[in-house]
Motif scaffolding. Structure first.
Motif, short mmCIF file in Angstrom:
data_model
loop_
_atom_site.label_atom_id
_atom_site.label_comp_id
_atom_site.label_asym_id
_atom_site.label_seq_id
_atom_site.Cartn_x
_atom_site.Cartn_y
_atom_site.Cartn_z
N UNK A 1 -17.74 1.50 -10.65
CA UNK A 1 -16.54 2.18 -10.13
C UNK A 1 -16.51 3.66 -10.52
N UNK A 2 -17.29 4.04 -11.56
CA UNK A 2 -17.28 5.44 -11.98
C UNK A 2 -17.87 6.35 -10.90
N UNK A 3 -18.84 5.80 -10.14
CA UNK A 3 -19.42 6.58 -9.03
C UNK A 3 -18.31 6.92 -8.03
N UNK A 4 -17.49 5.90 -7.72
CA UNK A 4 -16.40 6.11 -6.73
C UNK A 4 -15.34 7.05 -7.29
N UNK A 5 -15.00 6.87 -8.57
CA UNK A 5 -13.87 7.63 -9.13
C UNK A 5 -14.27 9.06 -9.48
N UNK A 6 -15.45 9.24 -10.08
CA UNK A 6 -15.77 10.59 -10.59
C UNK A 6 -16.83 11.33 -9.77
#
Ligand code: SF4
Ligand code: SF4
Length: 467
Positions: free
Chosen positions: A213-218
């Motif tokens: 999810x970090x790829x999507x969020x950041x």
């Protein structure tokens, strides 16, 4: 790293500049949208892993042959000269994405984005090996004993194998995959192929196994600018506050009105299934990837409680405010118009595309020469590229000046599919026929096999003007 607060009275308040990521353990979810996601995932992964193994007209159906500077796509061969078509295709993809985002919000993120699709499959492998979210959490907090390392080792082994297969498939789009497979079996892969298999494989392993999810969020820029395409008629996933609040637990089957509460039983399942760890009840958030897991789980809860489904649902802001939703609105018309024009342009370009390229290069060392017979001679080198899917045989003629004679091969010029040949030619003419020092002439090249395949190319003929 943390910074102490400036105010002495607030000494206990610390502002964190960097917060360590807390791993999210999303609960497994079943339902209509989970099934749709599975379907989309199966179809997309099937295309990705299967496409390079399909042959078409004796070639790999999709092959980006970079050393030869040729792209084979289902019987069509594209060259760097065809960059125009690629740009049109990219424009169509971008406009289509904008239009679908305006219409259906983050449908792309939830169902088709490679990051989502690969994360889903990595999470599926994880759940098959490690068990559900509770088991995973317990294991991660528990002792580092032999069983811990066996389970984790098996998971990472499976992830790595899958990642390397993903990397291998990626390289198979650029090197014929059958040859790549043979080289792999004989342990004879080239250095670049090995590098890209590992590079792409580890990028997938890192992004889908760890970053998630970090790829999507950041990292994802699309997540940041898509809100510019949202309006009050865009389909979003939303919690119905009016119906759900005030929240509170109660016995199964109790009508909400009897306990003075809304329909949300505050079970927290919508948060537990969320792959990005947010609470949909807090409103529309940029982290939400629109996976609809919270809809499935909440519908399940509503069924168990005997309440109508749809406390969390696909809706629009207008609909939530009791206003009508307009699907086709001015901005959608603009997108449809641009898409239609560019798509029609691309279709026209592809249908009228001539798979033959001719470059005419005049000999630059001399402007012209005079032969022993008193004729004026120009020397040319023709570069002919057969961009057709089949070998071709061409004939050539030159017009534009009376009495032109072509010295060189003019018939039976054979060129393999995708091959380039150099054809040196000399053209002679009686200087009496020249009206100017630079006259326009026309090369006409036509296929002896395919009647419609022909091309005309202009060139200049230089010489003295007779007095
Ligand atoms: S799953 Fe539904 S009922 Fe449960 S907390 Fe979320 S919104 Fe409320
Ligand atoms: S809030 Fe719902 S739709 Fe959004 S990411 Fe979480 S589970 Fe998926």
């Amino acid at each position: 790293m943390s910074q102490p607060a400036a105010n002495k009275n607030d000494a206990s308040i610390e502002q964190e500049l960097y917060k360590k990521r807390e791993k999210i353990y999303p609960r497994e979810v079943h339902g209509i949208f989970a099934a749709l996601r599975l379907l989309a995932m199966g179809a997309l992964l099937g295309i990705y892993y299967g496409l390079p193994w399909i042959n078409w007209d004796g070639h790999q159906a999709v092959l980006f042959d970079l050393p030869a500077r040729k792209f084979h796509i289902f019987g069509l061969t594209f060259w760097p000269q065809d960059f125009f078509y690629l740009s049109m295709l990219l424009i169509i993809a971008a406009i289509a994405l904008f239009m679908f985002t305006a219409l259906a919000g983050r449908l792309w993120c939830g169902y088709a984005c490679p990051q989502t699709v690969w994360t889903e499959i990595y999470m599926w492998i994880e759940q098959k090996i490690e068990g559900g979210s509770k088991k995973q959490k317990k294991r991660d907090k528990g002792p580092r004993d032999a069983s811990y390392f066996v389970v984790k080792g098996t998971k990472h082994g499976a992830w790595l194998l899958f990642s390397l297969w993903t990397g291998f498939t990626f390289v198979g789009y650029f090197t014929p995959i059958q040859e790549l497979w043979t080289s792999f079996l004989s342990w004879n892969l080239g250095p670049w192929e090995t590098f890209w298999i590992f590079f792409y494989g580890f990028a997938t392993y890192g992004n889908a196994g760890f970053m998630r999810e970090q790829v999507c969020i950041y990292m994802c820029p699309y997540a940041r600018f898509q809100s510019a395409m949202f309006d009050h008629d865009t389909l979003v996933i939303s919690y119905d506050e009016k119906r759900g609040n005030p929240r509170g637990s109660r016995k199964r089957g109790t009508p909400s009105a009897n306990v003075g509460l809304g329909d949300c039983i505050d079970c927290g399942l919508c948060v537990q299934v969320c792959p990005v760890g947010i609470d949909i009840r807090d409103g529309l958030q940029y982290q939400c990837i629109g996976c609809a897991a919270c809809i499935d789980v909440c519908d399940d809860v509503m069924d168990k409680m005997g309440y109508p489904r749809g406390l969390v649902k696909y809706t629009t802001e207008n609909s939530l405010q009791g206003k009508p939703t307009k699907i086709i609105r001015p901005r959608i018309w603009v997108y449809i118009s641009i898409l239609s024009i560019v798509s029609a342009g691309l279709m026209y370009g592809l249908l009228t595309r001539i798979p033959l390229e001719v470059d005419i290069i005049r000999d630059r060392n001399v402007l012209y020469t005079e032969t022993d017979m008193g004729l004026v001679q120009n020397v040319y080198n023709l570069k002919l590229i057969n961009m057709d899917a089949q070998p071709q045989r061409f004939r050539l003629s030159v017009s534009g000046l009376e009495g032109l004679q072509v010295i060189g091969q003019t018939e039976g010029i054979e060129i393999d599919s995708g091959a380039v040949i150099d054809l040196p030619l000399r053209i002679e003419i009686d200087p009496i026929a020249l009206k100017s020092t630079s006259s326009e002439i026309m090369f006409h090249i036509e296929s002896e096999i395919t009647p419609d395949l022909s091309i005309d190319e202009h060139a200049r003929f230089l010489g003295p003007v007779s007095r």
